[in-house]
Design a protein around this motif. Structure first.
Motif, PDB file in Angstrom:
ATOM      1  N   VAL A  12       5.263 -51.802 -93.498  1.00 52.68           N
ATOM      2  CA  VAL A  12       4.431 -51.172 -94.527  1.00 52.68           C
ATOM      3  C   VAL A  12       3.384 -50.284 -93.852  1.00 52.68           C
ATOM      4  N   LYS A  13       2.755 -49.420 -94.623  1.00 60.29           N
ATOM      5  CA  LYS A  13       1.767 -48.496 -94.072  1.00 60.29           C
ATOM      6  C   LYS A  13       0.376 -49.107 -93.935  1.00 60.29           C
ATOM      7  N   HIS A  14       0.041 -50.088 -94.787  1.00 58.06           N
ATOM      8  CA  HIS A  14      -1.330 -50.592 -94.831  1.00 58.06           C
ATOM      9  C   HIS A  14      -1.443 -52.064 -94.450  1.00 58.06           C
ATOM     10  N   LYS A  15      -2.437 -52.360 -93.612  1.00 58.21           N
ATOM     11  CA  LYS A  15      -2.676 -53.729 -93.146  1.00 58.21           C
ATOM     12  C   LYS A  15      -2.889 -54.690 -94.314  1.00 58.21           C
ATOM     13  N   PRO A  60       6.908 -52.258 -77.487  1.00 58.95           N
ATOM     14  CA  PRO A  60       6.291 -53.392 -76.788  1.00 58.95           C
ATOM     15  C   PRO A  60       5.560 -54.410 -77.680  1.00 58.95           C
ATOM     16  N   GLN A  61       4.784 -53.943 -78.669  1.00 60.15           N
ATOM     17  CA  GLN A  61       4.038 -54.870 -79.522  1.00 60.15           C
ATOM     18  C   GLN A  61       4.990 -55.773 -80.308  1.00 60.15           C
ATOM     19  N   PHE A  62       6.080 -55.199 -80.781  1.00 62.98           N
ATOM     20  CA  PHE A  62       7.081 -55.938 -81.549  1.00 62.98           C
ATOM     21  C   PHE A  62       7.813 -56.915 -80.630  1.00 62.98           C
ATOM     22  N   ASP A  63       8.188 -56.416 -79.461  1.00 61.33           N
ATOM     23  CA  ASP A  63       8.897 -57.229 -78.466  1.00 61.33           C
ATOM     24  C   ASP A  63       8.094 -58.473 -78.094  1.00 61.33           C
ATOM     25  N   LYS A  64       6.800 -58.297 -77.913  1.00 58.92           N
ATOM     26  CA  LYS A  64       5.944 -59.418 -77.514  1.00 58.92           C
ATOM     27  C   LYS A  64       6.030 -60.558 -78.531  1.00 58.92           C
ATOM     28  N   VAL A  65       5.921 -60.230 -79.801  1.00 57.88           N
ATOM     29  CA  VAL A  65       5.995 -61.253 -80.846  1.00 57.88           C
ATOM     30  C   VAL A  65       7.408 -61.828 -80.941  1.00 57.88           C
ATOM     31  N   LEU A  76       1.829 -60.756 -87.936  1.00 53.77           N
ATOM     32  CA  LEU A  76       1.379 -59.397 -88.241  1.00 53.77           C
ATOM     33  C   LEU A  76       1.373 -58.590 -86.945  1.00 53.77           C
ATOM     34  N   VAL A  77       2.067 -57.466 -86.933  1.00 56.47           N
ATOM     35  CA  VAL A  77       2.175 -56.636 -85.735  1.00 56.47           C
ATOM     36  C   VAL A  77       1.915 -55.181 -86.111  1.00 56.47           C
ATOM     37  N   HIS A  84       3.892 -54.372 -89.380  1.00 61.07           N
ATOM     38  CA  HIS A  84       5.107 -55.172 -89.540  1.00 61.07           C
ATOM     39  C   HIS A  84       4.736 -56.617 -89.842  1.00 61.07           C
ATOM     40  N   VAL A  85       5.464 -57.213 -90.754  1.00 61.92           N
ATOM     41  CA  VAL A  85       5.444 -58.660 -90.913  1.00 61.92           C
ATOM     42  C   VAL A  85       6.762 -59.095 -90.267  1.00 61.92           C
ATOM     43  N   VAL A  86       6.652 -59.869 -89.197  1.00 55.36           N
ATOM     44  CA  VAL A  86       7.822 -60.242 -88.402  1.00 55.36           C
ATOM     45  C   VAL A  86       8.064 -61.742 -88.494  1.00 55.36           C
TER      46      VAL A  86
END
Length: 92
Positions: A12-15, A60-65, A76-77, A84-86
């Motif tokens: 999504v675009k917004h936190k 990288p941020q996604f990979d870390k989670v 939350l990433v 992203h909600v992962v």
């Protein structure tokens, strides 16, 4: 150390929306339903399913989670693509 992971995500675009989605998930909402409704990623049509991927394939941020975050918990990433909600389903 795991070399692959299987994850779902909602982009999504917004936190604020991402945080709201996490609250809904914690109250029992179904991930695929929220992904189809909110995700701006093409994977949203598949319930947010990214399938199995290798370490280093995602930003990288996604990979870390994906490779160190708690399994089956929503995370939350923030990446260059948005918020992203992962949810990591498993690692191998």
């Amino acid at each position: 150390m795991a070399s692959t992971a299987h994850a779902l995500h909602i982009l999504v675009k917004h936190k604020e929306l991402a945080e709201d989605i996490i609250k809904q998930l914690k109250k029992g909402a179904k991930f695929p339903v929220l992904a189809k409704k909110h995700s701006t990623c093409p994977s949203g049509k598949k319930g947010g399913d990214l399938g199995e991927f290798k370490r280093g394939q995602m930003v990288p941020q996604f990979d870390k989670v994906a490779f160190s975050g708690e399994i089956l918990e929503p995370h939350l990433v923030k990446t260059k693509f948005g918020w992203h909600v992962v949810k990591v389903l498993y690692r191998t």
